[in-house]
Enzyme design. Structure first.
Site, PDB file in Angstrom:
ATOM      1  N   ASP A 256       0.844  -1.197   0.000  1.00  0.00           N
ATOM      2  CA  ASP A 256       0.000   0.000   0.000  1.00  0.00           C
ATOM      3  C   ASP A 256       0.880   1.249   0.000  1.00  0.00           C
ATOM      4  OD1 ASP A 256      -2.171  -1.684   0.233  1.00  0.00           O
ATOM      5  OD2 ASP A 256      -2.278  -1.479   2.421  1.00  0.00           O
TER       6      ASP A 256
HETATM    7  N1  URA Z   1      -1.233  -5.932   3.908  1.00  0.00           N
HETATM    8  C1  URA Z   1      -1.715  -4.682   3.878  1.00  0.00           C
HETATM    9  O1  URA Z   1      -2.747  -4.391   4.454  1.00  0.00           O
HETATM   10  N2  URA Z   1      -1.040  -3.747   3.195  1.00  0.00           N
HETATM   11  C2  URA Z   1       0.117  -4.001   2.550  1.00  0.00           C
HETATM   12  O2  URA Z   1       0.698  -3.104   1.953  1.00  0.00           O
HETATM   13  C3  URA Z   1       0.612  -5.313   2.585  1.00  0.00           C
HETATM   14  C4  URA Z   1      -0.082  -6.266   3.278  1.00  0.00           C
END
Ligand code: URA
Length: 238
Positions: free
Chosen positions: A104
């Site tokens: 993310d």
């Molecule tokens: N899980 C998440 O919620 N975000 C990420 O970036 C990776 C795994």
């Protein structure tokens, strides 16, 4: 067969524009013949390519290990945000690498970038069960029953039942918790949604391990380096 300018660019002689100039200047020989046209097709396995009399060292695939910073998207292009590709030097980006899976925008930590489509496919395929380890900070206390629920398989908001995950508590009290989470899947916002299913919020998320590759301490956020030969061998063993 590949265009001469691409091969030269992938061998460290600059951007396509730079190498076009270089070719025009008559400094390139292919199998003993001076070549002044960048469009010419060459076979890097068979043709002997010299620049100023020196044989080129061609790299087809690149593998980078990045410590992704906050606020940057795991994509090759974005209309609004800076991407992880924008953090690469022009030369390293010229190989057209892409991120293996996604983190993310606000998640930091280990991200592998490569232009090796086959390895990428294997690393993100659920079939190969690649462990991804995250360090997370949570807004509430994390308890034994959360560990049990993760082990059982958390049901996400869309009804998807996650595969068993390992939740380890580093420290936890009424102000929040620090934990380690190991998952083998890579659903959208997976770790955050797993905690939401438990009524808790992830306030900081960092990936620290991907398969057998660890982030380590040598890279500051936003920095990257090439994987070593040994790391690449390990990565390919999945
Ligand atoms: N899980 C998440 O919620 N975000 C990420 O970036 C990776 C795994």
């Amino acid at each position: 067969m590949e265009r001469l300018d691409k091969v030269l660019s992938n061998s460290g002689y600059g951007s396509r524009k730079d190498v076009k100039k270089l070719v025009k200047s008559g400094k390139i020989e292919v199998d003993g013949i001076k070549v002044k046209n960048s469009d010419v097709q060459v076979d890097i396995e068979k043709n002997k390519i010299l620049v100023n009399g020196e044989q080129i060292v061609y790299k087809k695939y690149v593998y980078y290990l990045m410590n992704k910073p906050d606020g940057v998207v795991s994509a090759t292009f974005d209309n609004y945000d800076k991407t992880v590709i924008d953090l690469l030097s022009e030369f390293d980006a010229s190989f057209a690498p892409f991120p293996v899976g996604r983190l993310d925008k606000d998640t930091v930590g280990l991200l592998i970038l490569t232009n090796d489509g086959e390895l990428n496919h294997r690393l993100i395929s659920p079939k190969w069960h690649v462990d991804k380890v995250y360090y997370a900070e949570i807004d509430k206390a994390v308890e034994e029953d959360d560990i049990a629920a993760f082990k059982q398989g958390i049901e996400l908001d869309d009804g998807y039942k996650c595969k068993p995950a390992v939740l380890e508590i580093i420290e936890s009290d009424n102000n929040g918790a620090k934990v380690k989470v190991t998952i083998q899947e890579g659903k959208f916002h997976q770790v955050k949604r797993m905690f939401i299913a438990r009524g808790k919020k992830v306030v900081y998320l960092k990936r620290v391990k991907f398969g057998k590759i660890s982030l380590g301490e040598d890279l500051a956020e936003g920095e990257y380096r090439e994987l070593s030969e040994a790391e690449l061998e390990i990565l390919k063993q999945v």
